[in-house]
Every structure is written in C-alpha cells, then in structure tokens.
Design a protein around this motif. Structure first.
Motif, PDB file in Angstrom:
ATOM      1  N   TYR A 152       0.828  -1.196   0.000  1.00  0.00           N
ATOM      2  CA  TYR A 152       0.000   0.000   0.000  1.00  0.00           C
ATOM      3  C   TYR A 152       0.872   1.259   0.000  1.00  0.00           C
ATOM      4  O   TYR A 152       0.616   2.210  -0.746  1.00  0.00           O
ATOM      5  CB  TYR A 152      -0.948  -0.012   1.199  1.00  0.00           C
ATOM      6  CG  TYR A 152      -1.843   1.184   1.294  1.00  0.00           C
ATOM      7  CD1 TYR A 152      -2.836   1.429   0.345  1.00  0.00           C
ATOM      8  CD2 TYR A 152      -1.718   2.094   2.339  1.00  0.00           C
ATOM      9  CE1 TYR A 152      -3.673   2.527   0.435  1.00  0.00           C
ATOM     10  CE2 TYR A 152      -2.547   3.190   2.445  1.00  0.00           C
ATOM     11  CZ  TYR A 152      -3.516   3.413   1.488  1.00  0.00           C
ATOM     12  OH  TYR A 152      -4.331   4.516   1.580  1.00  0.00           O
ATOM     13  N   GLU A 163      -5.714   8.000  -5.280  1.00  0.00           N
ATOM     14  CA  GLU A 163      -6.412   7.069  -4.397  1.00  0.00           C
ATOM     15  C   GLU A 163      -7.878   7.459  -4.204  1.00  0.00           C
ATOM     16  O   GLU A 163      -8.765   6.606  -4.221  1.00  0.00           O
ATOM     17  CB  GLU A 163      -5.713   6.987  -3.043  1.00  0.00           C
ATOM     18  CG  GLU A 163      -6.362   5.981  -2.128  1.00  0.00           C
ATOM     19  CD  GLU A 163      -5.665   5.874  -0.780  1.00  0.00           C
ATOM     20  OE1 GLU A 163      -5.965   4.906  -0.071  1.00  0.00           O
ATOM     21  OE2 GLU A 163      -4.845   6.745  -0.447  1.00  0.00           O
ATOM     22  N   LYS A 167     -11.951   3.184  -6.994  1.00  0.00           N
ATOM     23  CA  LYS A 167     -12.776   2.397  -6.082  1.00  0.00           C
ATOM     24  C   LYS A 167     -11.885   1.545  -5.181  1.00  0.00           C
ATOM     25  O   LYS A 167     -10.839   1.056  -5.605  1.00  0.00           O
ATOM     26  CB  LYS A 167     -13.733   1.509  -6.876  1.00  0.00           C
ATOM     27  CG  LYS A 167     -14.721   2.318  -7.691  1.00  0.00           C
ATOM     28  CD  LYS A 167     -15.604   1.448  -8.537  1.00  0.00           C
ATOM     29  CE  LYS A 167     -16.567   2.332  -9.316  1.00  0.00           C
ATOM     30  NZ  LYS A 167     -17.310   1.626 -10.329  1.00  0.00           N
ATOM     31  N   ASN A 168     -12.327   1.369  -3.946  1.00  0.00           N
ATOM     32  CA  ASN A 168     -11.548   0.581  -2.983  1.00  0.00           C
ATOM     33  C   ASN A 168     -11.283  -0.829  -3.484  1.00  0.00           C
ATOM     34  O   ASN A 168     -10.192  -1.363  -3.301  1.00  0.00           O
ATOM     35  CB  ASN A 168     -12.253   0.536  -1.626  1.00  0.00           C
ATOM     36  CG  ASN A 168     -12.102   1.825  -0.862  1.00  0.00           C
ATOM     37  OD1 ASN A 168     -11.197   2.606  -1.111  1.00  0.00           O
ATOM     38  ND2 ASN A 168     -13.003   2.060   0.078  1.00  0.00           N
ATOM     39  N   PRO A 179     -10.823  -5.940   0.177  1.00  0.00           N
ATOM     40  CA  PRO A 179     -11.164  -4.581   0.619  1.00  0.00           C
ATOM     41  C   PRO A 179     -11.117  -4.434   2.145  1.00  0.00           C
ATOM     42  O   PRO A 179     -10.729  -3.386   2.658  1.00  0.00           O
ATOM     43  CB  PRO A 179     -12.582  -4.370   0.074  1.00  0.00           C
ATOM     44  CG  PRO A 179     -12.639  -5.244  -1.137  1.00  0.00           C
ATOM     45  CD  PRO A 179     -11.835  -6.470  -0.754  1.00  0.00           C
ATOM     46  N   SER A 183      -8.847  -1.775   4.356  1.00  0.00           N
ATOM     47  CA  SER A 183      -9.355  -0.919   5.441  1.00  0.00           C
ATOM     48  C   SER A 183      -8.498  -1.061   6.696  1.00  0.00           C
ATOM     49  O   SER A 183      -8.187  -0.065   7.360  1.00  0.00           O
ATOM     50  CB  SER A 183     -10.804  -1.272   5.776  1.00  0.00           C
ATOM     51  OG  SER A 183     -11.639  -0.950   4.691  1.00  0.00           O
ATOM     52  N   ARG A 186      -5.131   0.761   6.153  1.00  0.00           N
ATOM     53  CA  ARG A 186      -5.320   2.211   6.268  1.00  0.00           C
ATOM     54  C   ARG A 186      -5.464   2.624   7.721  1.00  0.00           C
ATOM     55  O   ARG A 186      -4.911   3.627   8.157  1.00  0.00           O
ATOM     56  CB  ARG A 186      -6.545   2.649   5.474  1.00  0.00           C
ATOM     57  CG  ARG A 186      -6.324   2.667   3.981  1.00  0.00           C
ATOM     58  CD  ARG A 186      -7.611   3.011   3.274  1.00  0.00           C
ATOM     59  NE  ARG A 186      -7.413   3.264   1.856  1.00  0.00           N
ATOM     60  CZ  ARG A 186      -8.351   3.106   0.950  1.00  0.00           C
ATOM     61  NH1 ARG A 186      -9.566   2.665   1.293  1.00  0.00           N
ATOM     62  NH2 ARG A 186      -8.108   3.364  -0.317  1.00  0.00           N
TER      63      ARG A 186
END
Length: 192
Positions: A152, A163, A167-168, A179, A183, A186
């Motif tokens: 990432y 970013e 779309k995620n 996904p 999350s 992040r």
C-alpha cells in the motif's frame, strides 16, 4: 487543458519542425469519461495509448469472475495490452477509464513508421520498455514478498493523488488483498 504535443509525449527528444509535425500526425486525441472502456478482452489491439490527463486501469477477469487490476496509468504513462499489441493476438486485458481522461492513441503501424522516420523515438521506446519490464518485475517480486502495508505504501508513492478517484475494490485487487484488509492497513497507518 492544452493538447499534448509530441514534445510532451516524447520528453527529451529534440525534434526538427518537420519531425514534430510528422510525429503529431500519427496520434489521435481521445477524450474519455469515467467508466468508458478503451479495450475489452477478446478484441484485437491495434493501439497503445499515452495518458495526457486522468487515470485508466488495466484489469482482467479470472475464470471465476474475479476482477484483478494489473496497472493504473496516470498522466505521462503509456497503457495497452502489450502482449496482444506486439503479437497481433487478441486482448486478455480490459482498459477502463477510472478518472475523466485525455489520451493519445497510436497504431503499431504508425509507431513503426516513426521508428524509421525519427530513430530517436525507437531509442525512447526501448528505454521506456526496459523501465516498464524492470518495474513489472519489481511488482511481481513485491507481490510475492511484501506485506499488505508495504504494498500500500508503495502504491501511494507510485500513484500519488489518485487514491480518492478509484474504487476501494480496484485498489485492493491491485494490491492482491481484500477490501477489508485494505481498510485494516489504512487504519494501522492512520495510527502510526
């Protein structure tokens, strides 16, 4: 936005006025909107594309129906299904516009003509392809050896400022994670 010239596309090449006109005559400018498809799997691939602005993504669909993002292409990048482009076969990849874009397409035949007319362009592309190959090899190795967090971070360095436009699940598929894992990564980075 101002139209890109051959001097913008082939940075570092000193063109004579005649060469500049010849090079620019080989490109078609195309304005694409978010969601537009530039290429679909199963099509012949007569063109490669230079991105003047915006963002595109190359992806393929597995037999199980999973969408895997291979590449994002941002301003000053080139994109195509190069295997099909160079071999004359049909595409296994799809190219989708993920952020409104202005792209410049050139056919293989036109590129071959430019190689003869302006030899510096052939050298330009040889260097581009060498860098592309090295980058792709690094990406494969990172997919095999790097943690999701490190992948990432590398993405953020490689593709700054896009970013929020993608779309995620496209980003997660590019990184080879879910996904939900994206999350978590992040969240971890936000607390560091």
């Amino acid at each position: 936005m101002q139209k890109s010239s051959a001097s913008d596309i082939f940075k570092g090449i000193d063109f004579s006025p005649g060469q500049l006109i010849a090079a620019e005559s080989k490109f078609d400018e195309i304005v694409v909107k978010k969601g537009d498809m530039i290429l679909s799997a199963g099509q012949l691939v007569p063109y490669q594309y230079y991105v003047g602005s915006g963002c595109l993504r190359t992806y393929f669909i597995t037999e199980a129906g999973k969408d895997i993002t291979l590449q994002f292409a941002i301003c000053d990048w080139w994109i195509s299904d190069y295997t099909a482009f160079f071999t004359g076969g049909t595409s296994i990849l799809n190219i989708e516009c993920v952020q409104d874009a202005v792209i410049y397409r050139i056919s293989k035949e036109s590129m071959e003509q430019l190689y003869v007319e302006i030899p510096a362009i052939e050298s330009f592309f040889r260097i581009k392809m060498e860098r592309f190959f090295a980058s792709f090899q690094r990406r494969i190795l990172s997919d095999l050896a790097m943690s999701a967090k490190d992948k990432y971070k590398t993405f953020l360095k490689t593709y700054p400022n896009i970013e929020s436009s993608i779309k995620n699940y496209h980003l997660a598929s590019y990184l080879g994670i879910t996904p939900e894992s994206l999350s978590r990564v992040r969240a971890e980075l936000a607390h560091e």
